[in-house]
Structures are given as C-alpha cells and as structure tokens.
Design a protein around this motif. Sequence first.
Motif, PDB file in Angstrom:
ATOM      1  N   ALA A 122     -20.341  14.922  -1.628  1.00 32.91           N
ATOM      2  CA  ALA A 122     -21.663  15.529  -1.810  1.00 32.91           C
ATOM      3  C   ALA A 122     -22.724  14.727  -1.061  1.00 32.91           C
ATOM      4  O   ALA A 122     -23.569  15.297  -0.358  1.00 32.91           O
ATOM      5  N   ARG A 123     -22.679  13.411  -1.173  1.00 33.53           N
ATOM      6  CA  ARG A 123     -23.659  12.557  -0.483  1.00 33.53           C
ATOM      7  C   ARG A 123     -23.535  12.719   1.028  1.00 33.53           C
ATOM      8  O   ARG A 123     -24.538  12.829   1.737  1.00 33.53           O
ATOM      9  N   ALA A 124     -22.309  12.775   1.546  1.00 33.44           N
ATOM     10  CA  ALA A 124     -22.096  12.924   2.993  1.00 33.44           C
ATOM     11  C   ALA A 124     -22.603  14.268   3.508  1.00 33.44           C
ATOM     12  O   ALA A 124     -23.052  14.371   4.652  1.00 33.44           O
ATOM     13  N   VAL A 125     -22.528  15.298   2.667  1.00 36.51           N
ATOM     14  CA  VAL A 125     -22.938  16.645   3.064  1.00 36.51           C
ATOM     15  C   VAL A 125     -24.429  16.874   2.819  1.00 36.51           C
ATOM     16  O   VAL A 125     -25.045  17.718   3.460  1.00 36.51           O
ATOM     17  N   GLY A 126     -25.008  16.109   1.896  1.00 34.07           N
ATOM     18  CA  GLY A 126     -26.430  16.255   1.602  1.00 34.07           C
ATOM     19  C   GLY A 126     -26.723  17.215   0.472  1.00 34.07           C
ATOM     20  O   GLY A 126     -27.778  17.847   0.442  1.00 34.07           O
ATOM     21  N   ILE A 127     -25.776  17.336  -0.464  1.00 34.34           N
ATOM     22  CA  ILE A 127     -25.972  18.190  -1.634  1.00 34.34           C
ATOM     23  C   ILE A 127     -25.672  17.371  -2.883  1.00 34.34           C
ATOM     24  O   ILE A 127     -25.132  16.261  -2.788  1.00 34.34           O
ATOM     25  N   SER A 128     -26.000  17.908  -4.036  1.00 35.22           N
ATOM     26  CA  SER A 128     -25.730  17.187  -5.277  1.00 35.22           C
ATOM     27  C   SER A 128     -24.259  17.325  -5.659  1.00 35.22           C
ATOM     28  O   SER A 128     -23.621  18.336  -5.344  1.00 35.22           O
ATOM     29  N   PRO A 129     -23.723  16.311  -6.360  1.00 36.92           N
ATOM     30  CA  PRO A 129     -22.343  16.424  -6.846  1.00 36.92           C
ATOM     31  C   PRO A 129     -22.161  17.631  -7.765  1.00 36.92           C
ATOM     32  O   PRO A 129     -21.120  18.272  -7.747  1.00 36.92           O
ATOM     33  N   HIS A 130     -23.186  17.968  -8.544  1.00 38.49           N
ATOM     34  CA  HIS A 130     -23.106  19.138  -9.428  1.00 38.49           C
ATOM     35  C   HIS A 130     -22.945  20.416  -8.600  1.00 38.49           C
ATOM     36  O   HIS A 130     -22.106  21.267  -8.932  1.00 38.49           O
ATOM     37  N   TYR A 131     -23.737  20.554  -7.539  1.00 36.66           N
ATOM     38  CA  TYR A 131     -23.638  21.745  -6.695  1.00 36.66           C
ATOM     39  C   TYR A 131     -22.269  21.804  -6.016  1.00 36.66           C
ATOM     40  O   TYR A 131     -21.661  22.863  -5.936  1.00 36.66           O
ATOM     41  N   LEU A 132     -21.764  20.652  -5.555  1.00 37.42           N
ATOM     42  CA  LEU A 132     -20.429  20.615  -4.956  1.00 37.42           C
ATOM     43  C   LEU A 132     -19.385  21.067  -5.973  1.00 37.42           C
ATOM     44  O   LEU A 132     -18.471  21.822  -5.636  1.00 37.42           O
ATOM     45  N   GLY A 133     -19.531  20.648  -7.216  1.00 39.28           N
ATOM     46  CA  GLY A 133     -18.608  21.083  -8.262  1.00 39.28           C
ATOM     47  C   GLY A 133     -18.642  22.592  -8.452  1.00 39.28           C
ATOM     48  O   GLY A 133     -17.604  23.225  -8.651  1.00 39.28           O
ATOM     49  N   MET A 134     -19.838  23.175  -8.357  1.00 42.89           N
ATOM     50  CA  MET A 134     -19.951  24.630  -8.499  1.00 42.89           C
ATOM     51  C   MET A 134     -19.307  25.330  -7.301  1.00 42.89           C
ATOM     52  O   MET A 134     -18.704  26.392  -7.457  1.00 42.89           O
ATOM     53  N   ILE A 135     -19.398  24.746  -6.111  1.00 39.41           N
ATOM     54  CA  ILE A 135     -18.730  25.320  -4.939  1.00 39.41           C
ATOM     55  C   ILE A 135     -17.221  25.239  -5.125  1.00 39.41           C
ATOM     56  O   ILE A 135     -16.496  26.209  -4.896  1.00 39.41           O
ATOM     57  N   GLU A 136     -16.744  24.069  -5.561  1.00 41.47           N
ATOM     58  CA  GLU A 136     -15.303  23.887  -5.759  1.00 41.47           C
ATOM     59  C   GLU A 136     -14.743  24.844  -6.804  1.00 41.47           C
ATOM     60  O   GLU A 136     -13.621  25.328  -6.673  1.00 41.47           O
ATOM     61  N   SER A 137     -15.523  25.141  -7.831  1.00 39.38           N
ATOM     62  CA  SER A 137     -15.039  26.028  -8.895  1.00 39.38           C
ATOM     63  C   SER A 137     -15.228  27.506  -8.559  1.00 39.38           C
ATOM     64  O   SER A 137     -14.772  28.369  -9.304  1.00 39.38           O
ATOM     65  N   GLY A 138     -15.903  27.785  -7.450  1.00 37.55           N
ATOM     66  CA  GLY A 138     -16.118  29.170  -7.049  1.00 37.55           C
ATOM     67  C   GLY A 138     -17.350  29.806  -7.660  1.00 37.55           C
ATOM     68  O   GLY A 138     -17.593  30.994  -7.485  1.00 37.55           O
ATOM     69  N   GLU A 139     -18.153  29.018  -8.379  1.00 39.87           N
ATOM     70  CA  GLU A 139     -19.373  29.549  -8.992  1.00 39.87           C
ATOM     71  C   GLU A 139     -20.470  29.809  -7.960  1.00 39.87           C
ATOM     72  O   GLU A 139     -21.336  30.644  -8.188  1.00 39.87           O
ATOM     73  N   ARG A 140     -20.458  29.070  -6.865  1.00 45.20           N
ATOM     74  CA  ARG A 140     -21.466  29.221  -5.820  1.00 45.20           C
ATOM     75  C   ARG A 140     -20.781  29.353  -4.465  1.00 45.20           C
ATOM     76  O   ARG A 140     -19.747  28.738  -4.219  1.00 45.20           O
ATOM     77  N   GLN A 141     -21.395  30.143  -3.586  1.00 48.40           N
ATOM     78  CA  GLN A 141     -20.932  30.301  -2.211  1.00 48.40           C
ATOM     79  C   GLN A 141     -21.931  29.557  -1.323  1.00 48.40           C
ATOM     80  O   GLN A 141     -23.094  29.928  -1.264  1.00 48.40           O
TER      81      GLN A 141
END
Length: 105
Positions: free
Chosen positions: A66-85
């Motif tokens: 998440a830090r390397a991409v510039g997003i929050s770990p929470h948002y990355l978790g939502m991407i990984e779980s399919g909650e966010r595109q």
Amino acid sequence: MNVQIIERDGEPEYAVVPWADYQALLQAAGKSAVAVPNQPDAEAAQPLNQLSALREAKGLSRDELARAVGISPHYLGMIESGERQPDAAILRALAWVLGISGWQA
C-alpha cells in the motif's frame, strides 16, 4: 452540443464534449473517426483476484505494498477482497510494484 469547460486558475483549460459530439466535430473537420480508447479487458483484470497471492509471493506485507502504491492498507485490503475496483492509475502502480504486465488500463 453539450460542452463542459474545466478551468485552472480561472482560465479555461479543457473542453469536454460527449463522444458522439466529438465524432461529429471530427467528421465536420474532414478527419477520420477515432476508435474508442483502450478499455481494460477481462483478461487484464483477471489476475486482480490473485492480488494477495501476488503480494505474498513478492514477500510484501499489505502495509508495504500500500505504501509503495500510495494508497492506504485498508483500501488495499478492500481491493484484495473485491470490495473495490481500483482506477487505472492504481492498477498501473500495483503492476509496476509487483512486476507484472496486463494491468495497464
């Protein structure tokens, strides 16, 4: 014609028109119609459901990626779980950090 004007510092910078109007303007100017810009295809998006496995294979924690991409770990978790595109910029950043191709939406 429906035109949206985008300003910067009080000055017009961009004019946004509906696609059909844009095509008509091109035709009126004697130019060829433009094909629809590249859209992400199903094949490019398919590995996104394997994001956590790709991250783990690189030895990265959720916080590190998440830090390397510039997003929050929470948002990355939502991407990984399919909650966010994620948008195209985040997809490109994920692909870059993970060293994969196909997410150049």
